[in-house]
Enzyme design. Structure first.
Site, mmCIF file in Angstrom:
data_model
loop_
_atom_site.group_PDB
_atom_site.id
_atom_site.type_symbol
_atom_site.label_atom_id
_atom_site.label_comp_id
_atom_site.label_asym_id
_atom_site.label_seq_id
_atom_site.Cartn_x
_atom_site.Cartn_y
_atom_site.Cartn_z
ATOM 1 N N ASP A 68 0.845 -1.182 0.000
ATOM 2 C CA ASP A 68 0.000 0.000 0.000
ATOM 3 C C ASP A 68 0.892 1.247 0.000
ATOM 4 O OD1 ASP A 68 -2.832 0.951 0.445
ATOM 5 O OD2 ASP A 68 -1.861 1.914 2.161
ATOM 6 N N GLU B 288 1.437 0.211 -4.910
ATOM 7 C CA GLU B 288 0.960 1.490 -5.406
ATOM 8 C C GLU B 288 2.166 2.419 -5.507
ATOM 9 O OE1 GLU B 288 -3.489 2.273 -3.836
ATOM 10 O OE2 GLU B 288 -2.007 2.278 -2.241
#
Ligand code: CA
Length: 668
Positions: free
Chosen positions: A347, A376
């Site tokens: 993340d 990400e």
């Protein structure tokens, strides 16, 4: 208290800033990377070793119970300056007991904490538990292995939340919302369609990506009858499973055993397990376990000493500091070793530095070369970490064996995530052709793609297709079904289903690794809620009766996984092959927008097919293309797909693609 923000694709340009002066003080602290941090049970001795260089004093509290009662003993710990750790030991195996640490810092005793390395915890994760991990292994665990992955482009990712998959009554699953849901064979919807693990096998994905499954903060494990839902992006204990997904959160071994049973069942089905990991921030600031063990050290700060906030959740961690760097590396290694995890999705990965991510991938490779790491490649706010050090999408070529999500393809195909009504290439909006092409070539350098005309990234940031994960939707933002409902409002559902097929055909035929959001193969929606992180099951759970209703759509998705697995041309492994074998047909997108056509030539990547022709018509009207003469087998056309090319034969010439549709042809 920090709390959940939408962890969506904020990827704006941010000013360059250096490490803050405030943070410089931590660089001189002694660090310690021993395997005996916090708890070791060895040779009839239980050792406690807490890293906390700035503590004045430290104690460990021992308890009989995981959440109530006073400690039965409080032991003083002794400081060892060379390692920055505090140590004490008890000459017996304390299995079945619980513990917390407490440190005195600046003349003040801080709150109790289970530490940062609790591998088992009591209910709600406030106390660490001492258990014998040998008792948590399911039968056959020593022989358990995930699928072997030769190239990361061979992986097909299915992103799922435990509750989404099983909570709806139509799932037919007994252990609803639990790790065990995916261990139940033979479950069906009321219409008799396969659900659960049998559904995953039928669909043909290679890996499931489970949303956060470490112990998170937001769901009260002591009151599970309230049926609270959360995505889980609020980390509490990074190295223990979440209790609400177990059948008994009060028994520390149960969540460990049941998560392993889930992994084993998926592995037995040939499916790998990827964990969503959120080392970039903690649920709380001062109350986090990091802060309660080593105040100031694990988070980044602004020059005034306040928490910097690149996560948009109130704080950000400091992977650029040795002890935090080692923590992340050791934590993923632990999950790979103890739980046989096959991949990690980071993340807000750009909060971490590229060096840490490289070490993560390199160390995991030593355990299992099939482990797939992606993340990400952006932050949700500015960070004191210099831009060139961030594990950004644009820096992916500085990393080895790390992939990033392509927001280029995502936003171009279905329309921008920030505007519900915005359409994309697959739903009739012109001008996005070049950005879609960037996705098709996995953001690698290609002689026919002008990156300057792309909407998101302006240069070929990937040096290999194995650095790119292609998708049109995930748990964040409107899911594909809701996006189509909002952006195609007023059109018949039939058109939305056509656009869904087209959008995923682009994902599954593009170079790189395809990624899909659970349930979209049965046209699942989230009732139009984009940030559904704390919404009830009535918003989030997949209604499996949809599978019979949208059987045609499901069959199409199944066809896409079969096609991709049978044909390596869609899974090239290096940029040179793509530049050489993937050839776009010349189309003037000013004159005929929403039309892309290309060939995969020369038995690309050892494919049995000599040439594959792929054509996308994203316009709201039929469009005609001219295919060169030859013995073409029809693989996909007019919303149907046959991975073996069984839809008929075509000798070339003019052919019309209906609105929102893909055409795939193949020649031996
Ligand atoms: Ca929890």
């Amino acid at each position: 208290m920090a709390f959940m923000m939408p962890l969506c694709a904020i990827n704006a340009a941010v000013p360059v800033s250096a490490q803050s002066d405030y943070d410089a003080q931590f660089l001189t602290w002694p660090t310690y990377n021993g395997e005996d941090l916090e708890l070791t049970v060895k040779d009839n001795i239980t050792h406690f070793r807490l890293w906390s260089p700035s503590a004045d004093e430290a104690v460990v509290n021992l308890y009989d119970n995981g959440n109530t009662g006073a400690p039965y003993a409080t032991l003083n710990m002794k400081y060892e300056p060379a390692t920055g750790t505090w140590h004490t030991a008890v000459p017996e195996k304390l299995y079945g007991k619980f513990y917390t640490f407490r440190i005195k810092h600046n003349d003040k005793w801080l709150d109790e904490t289970p530490g940062v390395w609790a591998k088992a915890v009591g209910v709600n994760g406030k106390r660490a538990a001492i258990i014998d991990f040998n008792t948590t292994n399911p039968a056959g665990w020593n022989e358990d292995k995930g699928p072997e992955v030769k190239n990361f482009s061979d992986v097909i990712v299915y992103e799922m939340h435990h509750r989404d998959m099983s909570m709806h009554p139509s799932s037919g699953i007994a252990n609803k919302g639990k790790f065990l849901a995916l261990t139940e064979p033979g479950t069906t919807s009321p219409e008799g369609e396969k659900t659960g693990i049998d559904h995953l096998k039928e669909l043909g994905v290679t890996h499931v990506h489970i949303l956060p499954s470490y112990d998170y903060n937001s769901v009260d494990e002591a009151n599970l009858w309230t049926n609270t839902y959360n995505w889980g992006y609020d980390p509490l204990n990074y190295n223990a499973p979440e209790g609400s997904y177990s059948t008994n959160p009060s028994d520390p071994a149960t969540r460990v055993r049941e998560m392993k049973e889930m992994v084993k069942a998926l592995h037995d089905a040939g499916i790998g397990v990827i964990m969503d990991v959120v080392y970039n921030h903690t649920a709380e600031n001062d109350g986090s376990n990091f802060e309660l063990t080593a105040p100031g050290y694990y988070h980044r700060h602004r020059n005034d000493g306040s928490y910097s906030d690149a996560s948009g959740c109130g704080n950000e961690t400091a992977s650029d500091r040795k002890q935090m760097h080692d923590y992340i590396v050791n934590s993923v290694k632990y999950w790979a070793d103890e739980y046989h995890i096959d991949g990690f999705r980071f993340d807000l990965m750009a909060i971490h530095d590229t060096e840490t991510m490289n070490d993560v991938a390199a160390e995991l490779k030593k355990i299992n070369p099939s482990i797939f790491v992606y993340g990400e490649g952006w932050t949700a706010g500015d960070s004191p970490l210099a831009i060139e050090r961030r594990a950004l999408k644009e820096n992916v070529s500085k990393m080895k064996d790390i992939a990033v999500f392509s927001d280029d393809l995502r936003d171009a195909v279905k329309g921008h995530y920030t505007d519900a009504a915005d359409r994309g290439f697959a739903t009739g909006k012109p001008g996005l052709e070049e950005t879609v092409k960037i996705g098709i070539v996995a953001a690698t350098p290609h002689p026919q793609v002008n990156f300057k005309n792309g909407n998101n990234s302006k240069f070929p940031y990937a040096s290999s297709p194995e650095m790119i994960v292609n998708y049109v939707s995930c748990h964040d933002d409107l899911c594909l079904t809701d996006k189509l409902h909002k952006s195609m409002e007023g059109e018949p559902e039939e058109n939305m289903l056509s656009a869904a097929k087209l959008a995923q055909t682009i994902v599954f035929t593009s170079q790189g690794t395809p990624f899909m959001f659970a349930g979209e193969e049965v046209f699942r929606d989230k009732k139009g809620v984009h940030n559904s992180y704390n919404q009830p099951d009535s918003i989030n759970a997949i209604d499996w009766s949809n599978k019979a209703k949208y059987r045609d759509l499901f069959n199409y998705y199944k066809g896409l996984t079969e096609l991709r697995k049978a044909h390596p041309a869609f899974r090239m492994t290096n940029a040179d092959d793509i530049a050489k074998n993937l050839v776009f047909d010349k189309i003037d997108s000013k004159k005929t927008p929403n039309l892309i056509s290309y060939s995969l030539k020369n038995h690309a990547n050892g494919d049995s097919w000599k040439e594959i022709k792929v054509v996308f018509n994203g316009a709201s009207k039929p469009q005609e293309v001219n295919i060169k003469g030859g013995n073409w087998k029809i693989v996909a056309a007019e919303g149907l797909i046959s991975p073996n090319g069984g839809l008929g034969l075509f000798n070339g010439g003019k052919i019309t693609l209906p609105a929102y549709s893909a055409l795939i042809l193949a020649q031996e």
